[in-house]
Design a protein around this motif. Sequence first.
Motif, PDB file in Angstrom:
ATOM      1  N   ARG A   1      43.176 -23.210 -20.408  1.00 48.11           N
ATOM      2  CA  ARG A   1      42.513 -24.027 -19.379  1.00 48.11           C
ATOM      3  C   ARG A   1      43.369 -25.237 -19.004  1.00 48.11           C
ATOM      4  O   ARG A   1      43.484 -25.583 -17.823  1.00 48.11           O
TER       5      ARG A   1
ATOM      6  N   HIS B   1      42.064 -13.252 -12.208  1.00 48.48           N
ATOM      7  CA  HIS B   1      40.634 -12.989 -12.346  1.00 48.48           C
ATOM      8  C   HIS B   1      39.808 -13.909 -11.440  1.00 48.48           C
ATOM      9  O   HIS B   1      38.895 -13.457 -10.742  1.00 48.48           O
ATOM     10  N   LEU B   2      40.150 -15.184 -11.433  1.00 51.51           N
ATOM     11  CA  LEU B   2      39.372 -16.163 -10.670  1.00 51.51           C
ATOM     12  C   LEU B   2      39.545 -16.024  -9.159  1.00 51.51           C
ATOM     13  O   LEU B   2      38.658 -16.397  -8.399  1.00 51.51           O
TER      14      LEU B   2
ATOM     15  N   ALA C   1      48.485 -15.451 -20.275  1.00 56.31           N
ATOM     16  CA  ALA C   1      47.017 -15.517 -20.233  1.00 56.31           C
ATOM     17  C   ALA C   1      46.557 -16.327 -19.026  1.00 56.31           C
ATOM     18  O   ALA C   1      45.550 -15.992 -18.390  1.00 56.31           O
ATOM     19  N   ALA C   2      47.287 -17.390 -18.676  1.00 50.25           N
ATOM     20  CA  ALA C   2      46.948 -18.193 -17.504  1.00 50.25           C
ATOM     21  C   ALA C   2      47.106 -17.377 -16.220  1.00 50.25           C
ATOM     22  O   ALA C   2      46.279 -17.481 -15.308  1.00 50.25           O
TER      23      ALA C   2
ATOM     24  N   VAL D   1      35.767 -20.975 -16.423  1.00 50.92           N
ATOM     25  CA  VAL D   1      35.944 -19.686 -17.115  1.00 50.92           C
ATOM     26  C   VAL D   1      35.556 -19.878 -18.580  1.00 50.92           C
ATOM     27  O   VAL D   1      35.935 -20.866 -19.212  1.00 50.92           O
TER      28      VAL D   1
ATOM     29  N   TYR E   1      46.770 -14.086 -16.039  1.00 44.64           N
ATOM     30  CA  TYR E   1      45.620 -13.173 -16.049  1.00 44.64           C
ATOM     31  C   TYR E   1      44.365 -13.906 -15.569  1.00 44.64           C
ATOM     32  O   TYR E   1      43.573 -13.370 -14.805  1.00 44.64           O
ATOM     33  N   CYS E   2      44.186 -15.132 -16.024  1.00 43.96           N
ATOM     34  CA  CYS E   2      43.005 -15.919 -15.676  1.00 43.96           C
ATOM     35  C   CYS E   2      42.971 -16.232 -14.185  1.00 43.96           C
ATOM     36  O   CYS E   2      41.934 -16.048 -13.534  1.00 43.96           O
TER      37      CYS E   2
ATOM     38  N   PRO F   1      41.523 -20.966 -25.969  1.00 44.56           N
ATOM     39  CA  PRO F   1      41.052 -21.047 -24.591  1.00 44.56           C
ATOM     40  C   PRO F   1      41.322 -22.421 -23.970  1.00 44.56           C
ATOM     41  O   PRO F   1      41.682 -22.508 -22.788  1.00 44.56           O
TER      42      PRO F   1
ATOM     43  N   PHE G   1      41.881 -12.545 -22.478  1.00 47.29           N
ATOM     44  CA  PHE G   1      43.178 -12.706 -21.816  1.00 47.29           C
ATOM     45  C   PHE G   1      44.268 -13.061 -22.819  1.00 47.29           C
ATOM     46  O   PHE G   1      45.397 -12.560 -22.731  1.00 47.29           O
TER      47      PHE G   1
ATOM     48  N   LYS H   1      36.015 -14.798 -22.114  1.00 44.76           N
ATOM     49  CA  LYS H   1      36.929 -14.193 -21.150  1.00 44.76           C
ATOM     50  C   LYS H   1      38.365 -14.625 -21.447  1.00 44.76           C
ATOM     51  O   LYS H   1      39.285 -13.819 -21.437  1.00 44.76           O
ATOM     52  N   LEU H   2      38.555 -15.904 -21.743  1.00 47.68           N
ATOM     53  CA  LEU H   2      39.896 -16.389 -22.060  1.00 47.68           C
ATOM     54  C   LEU H   2      40.423 -15.793 -23.358  1.00 47.68           C
ATOM     55  O   LEU H   2      41.615 -15.501 -23.463  1.00 47.68           O
TER      56      LEU H   2
END
Length: 90
Positions: A10, A68-69, A61-62, A20, A64-65, A6, A28, A24-25
């Motif tokens: 980040r 989401h945000l 994953a970033a 986040v 996806y994050c 994660p 992702f 959650k991470l």
Amino acid sequence: MVKVTPERVRARLGLGEEDVDDEKLADFIADAAAELGLQTGREINYEDCSQVEAAAITDLAAIYCICHLTGGKAVGLSFNVGNLQVSSLA
């Protein structure tokens, strides 16, 4: 070998833990590794992967994050954020 964490995702986005949470991470990251495995026909272990695999997992994953945000959507390699839309033709 590299482990995708994660913290790594980040860092890619310049986010902190308050933005986040790890759980959650982690979702992702697992989803990104699974999607890349489907696309390549290989099993990819995000906890023990090559630098190239880790970079691809981290980037996906970033995406996806950030979707989401910001209220966007991401499915597989297709995503949208606001007016930006990217669709996979696979």
